[in-house]
Design an enzyme around this catalytic site. Structure first.
Site, short mmCIF file in Angstrom:
data_model
loop_
_atom_site.label_atom_id
_atom_site.label_comp_id
_atom_site.label_asym_id
_atom_site.label_seq_id
_atom_site.Cartn_x
_atom_site.Cartn_y
_atom_site.Cartn_z
CB SER A 33 7.17 2.79 -3.64
OG SER A 33 6.17 2.02 -3.10
CG ASN A 34 4.86 1.20 -8.68
OD1 ASN A 34 5.58 1.79 -9.54
ND2 ASN A 34 4.72 -0.06 -8.80
NE ARG A 35 2.79 9.92 -8.37
CZ ARG A 35 3.25 10.80 -7.79
NH1 ARG A 35 2.70 10.80 -6.51
NH2 ARG A 35 4.24 11.63 -8.34
CB VAL A 102 3.87 -5.52 -8.60
CG1 VAL A 102 4.81 -6.38 -8.12
CG2 VAL A 102 2.57 -6.31 -8.11
#
Ligand code: CTP
Ligand code: CA
Length: 225
Positions: A33-35, A102
């Site tokens: 995922s991303n922060r 995203v």
């Protein structure tokens, strides 16, 4: 909860906002995922609703939410889910703000059972996700106002202007991680706006709500011209 506004500069308009991260499964118990907390995107959705728009918020996994009466949340998990939801809502939208972080890549294969550790390291094969914003830009109607973010750590201005041009945007919001007080999970943010007419506006460090109002004002002025 704040009431839905029946008047205001965006009354009668439909807005689409993406916010939060996406999560891309590796196996049933792991993901990449991303922060992102979704805080900035949620503030934009609420500011658009305060201005009178009917807002659809496509929101990736986060502990944050909104109870604003003018905002309908569509929860999603992966970049593929977010892509489908945004593409489905896009034709109805007058104003579109893609604020989500995203995932650019996802595991090429999702294991249906938990991957057990073996000897040594492991290599994860990744494939690119669809660029949602670019797809929307390629299919933009003349009256739609399309806004993207540009999250940068270096060559900020150049990279932001490239995204404005290449993704066919009306406005790009440069979020520089070089600025203290800006970015993930902070209550404040410092951004610069670049519009498609060459106007550049450096905003001071301020609350994400105040930044959201400035972005909405820039959208309103782009709409009227
Ligand atoms: N974006 C998107 N779909 C993707 C990737 C990004 O809609 N698969 C959108 C983001 O919501 C943001 C904008 O594109 O509005 C820019 O995102 P950013 O990560 O800064 O840029 P990228 O184009 O993904 O390029 P890079 O990460 O290499 O800088
Ligand atoms: Ca990216």
């Amino acid at each position: 909860a704040p009431q839905a506004a029946s008047s205001g500069p965006l009354a009668g308009k439909i807005a689409l906002v993406s916010a939060g991260p996406t999560v891309e499964a590796i196996d049933p118990v792991r993901y990449i995922s991303n922060r992102s907390s979704g805080k900035m995107g949620i503030a934009i959705a609420e500011a658009l609703a305060d201005a009178g728009a009917e807002v659809k918020l496509v929101l990736g996994p986060t502990h944050l939410s909104t109870s604003h009466a003018g905002v309908k949340t569509i929860p999603v998990q992966s970049a593929a889910d977010m892509f489908s939801a945004c593409v489905a809502e896009y034709p109805m939208a007058d104003v579109i703000v893609m604020a989500a972080a995203v995932a650019d890549y996802r595991p090429a294969h999702v294991a249906d059972r938990k991957i057990k550790k073996g000897e040594g390291g492991m290599v994860l094969e990744l494939e690119k996700t669809h660029d949602i914003l670019r797809t929307l830009g390629n299919n933009k109607a003349p009256e739609q106002v399309l806004v993207g973010f540009s999250l940068e750590t270096n060559n900020e201005r150049e990279n932001a202007l490239k995204k404005l041009r290449e993704k066919n945007l009306d406005l790009v919001v440069l979020n520089s991680l070089a600025d203290p007080g800006a970015g993930f999970n902070h209550d404040t943010n410092k951004v610069t706006l670049f519009d498609n007419r060459g106007k550049e506006t450096a905003l001071p460090l301020q609350s994400k709500q105040a930044v959201a109002r400035e972005i909405v004002n820039a959208i309103i002025s782009l709409q009227h011209a």
